[in-house]
Design an enzyme around this catalytic site. Sequence first.
Site, PDB file in Angstrom:
ATOM      1  N   LYS A 198       0.845  -1.206   0.000  1.00 29.51           N
ATOM      2  CA  LYS A 198       0.000   0.000   0.000  1.00 29.51           C
ATOM      3  C   LYS A 198       0.874   1.247   0.000  1.00 29.51           C
ATOM      4  O   LYS A 198       1.861   1.323   0.743  1.00 29.51           O
ATOM      5  CB  LYS A 198      -0.896  -0.027   1.246  1.00 29.51           C
ATOM      6  CG  LYS A 198      -1.936   1.088   1.305  1.00 29.51           C
ATOM      7  CD  LYS A 198      -2.827   0.935   2.545  1.00 29.51           C
ATOM      8  CE  LYS A 198      -3.982   1.922   2.565  1.00 29.51           C
ATOM      9  NZ  LYS A 198      -4.861   1.728   3.738  1.00 29.51           N
ATOM     10  N   SER A 203      -9.873   1.619   2.561  1.00 33.32           N
ATOM     11  CA  SER A 203      -8.995   2.419   1.723  1.00 33.32           C
ATOM     12  C   SER A 203      -7.929   1.607   0.982  1.00 33.32           C
ATOM     13  O   SER A 203      -7.381   2.093   0.000  1.00 33.32           O
ATOM     14  CB  SER A 203      -8.286   3.491   2.570  1.00 33.32           C
ATOM     15  OG  SER A 203      -7.436   2.902   3.527  1.00 33.32           O
ATOM     16  N   SER A 221     -10.126  -0.733   6.742  1.00 33.28           N
ATOM     17  CA  SER A 221      -9.503  -0.583   5.420  1.00 33.28           C
ATOM     18  C   SER A 221      -8.770  -1.805   4.876  1.00 33.28           C
ATOM     19  O   SER A 221      -8.378  -1.790   3.714  1.00 33.28           O
ATOM     20  CB  SER A 221      -8.537   0.592   5.436  1.00 33.28           C
ATOM     21  OG  SER A 221      -9.263   1.768   5.222  1.00 33.28           O
TER      22      SER A 221
END
Length: 491
Positions: free
Chosen positions: A81, A156, A180
């Site tokens: 990420k 997210s 997330s």
Amino acid sequence: MPDTIDLDVPAHEHAARLRAGDYTARTLAEATLERVRAQEPSLHAYITLTDELALAQAAAADERLRAGEGGPLTGIPIGVKDLLSTKGVRTTAASKMLEQFTPVLDCTVVQRIQEAGAVIIGKTNLDEFAMGSSTEHSAFGPTHNPWDLDRVPGGSSGGSAATVAARGVPLSLGTDTGGSIRQPAALCGILGLKPTYGRVSRFGVVAFASSLDQVGPFGLDAEDVARLLGVIAGHDPNDSTTAPVPVPDYTEHFGRGLGGLRVGVPQQFLGEGLDDGVRQAIEQAIGVLEANGAVVDRSVTLPSADAALPVYYLIAPSEASANLARYDGVKYGYSYTSGASVEEEMSLTRGGGFGPEVKRRIMLGTYALSAGYYDAYYLKAQKVRTLIRREFEAALSDHDVILSPTSPSTAFRLGEKLDDPYAMYLNDLYTIPANIAGNAAISIPAGFADGLPVGLHLAGRPFEESRLLGAAHAYAQLTDWHTRQPSLPAV
Ligand code: GLN
């Protein structure tokens, strides 16, 4: 050496084939990069692809493998990420503010996966500063769900989930502040685990809400998630919130089955706001657990958990408003330098560098922390947080796991909730309580509704990730949901 490598297999299969010499880490990295690149026009799961780094890491992994060294991650492709600092590779947090920001060091988690021999394929897309549930708040454009390209992958950590679901990479890392990791795992039909608060280091991870943030793994099965967690977990002298709790072998509960597993199912998590299709899939999963020896108790309650969402939307924005104060145009990234005064430059920098959702959170947080409102909002939220934590403790004193859906609906359409922040926030109704309480929690594939994946959520006691993974492993022996694959054009 085969002409083509089967890229659809979990990481532990690749690990076995690499050890057997069926193919090298280099050929695996090349094939992976080729597939990921071919999928990008449809998915947009990455902000930056790291070909050069990947090939160098693959070469180093091949040397270790040739020497008969290395572990389960050696030579395995992974997506990271873009909230996790990578030395020499830009780390944007999906924000215009950090578009040109290249860290001078790796975060601890990236350092650990590199030491374990993982091959970083790229930095994955996310909602700006991890604020969102759809990856639509990325300054680089949204990621698409591989099951239906018109739908969101969740967020997210949407890029990390989408690329694993599409069998671009077998493993990825995300962060989970309010869901997330688990919500995108559910919406993409893969596994995602939020470790206990304090289990994994956040050193070098762009901070959102420091009392909630955790880094965790995505994977195609419980074994892969367990192996990756084993590498990233543990005390870090650079992050004083990490607990000095020994790291177990996270596969230690595999093979124990479901017999006697005490499962609490709070009815409040199966009530209002839950889609029928999701409810049906979850009821079916509960049936499978029960038929295989789990003891299901529907009388358990977490009365204050209904307040978890409002508590989160006071605490998380408050902490975010403090954490994001550092982006003033002086030290990091984007800066607007032709203002008439320092104040004007700062205001133009922040006005131009942050997107609308981030600004909304900063305003909410600044308001909740301001003199005169602090006691009524922030302090009160902290008190309710303590209640929620105690209720989890009580419920988990006579249950091994608390079960719920991961998300109230399956993947929604791109744009559907963008103009309605509250509807977007409701996505995390079932995931946020575990962040507020700090517990470990996992989302596992548990069926489909209208052709879209449904996730089952299990929350466990702090530091009992092994138990969650054991239950996930046992459930996967009885069902084949985790093997279902979206039909994206394959390379
Ligand atoms: N969707 C939640 C939010 O917008 C959670 C985000 C996260 O876990 N990083 O804050």
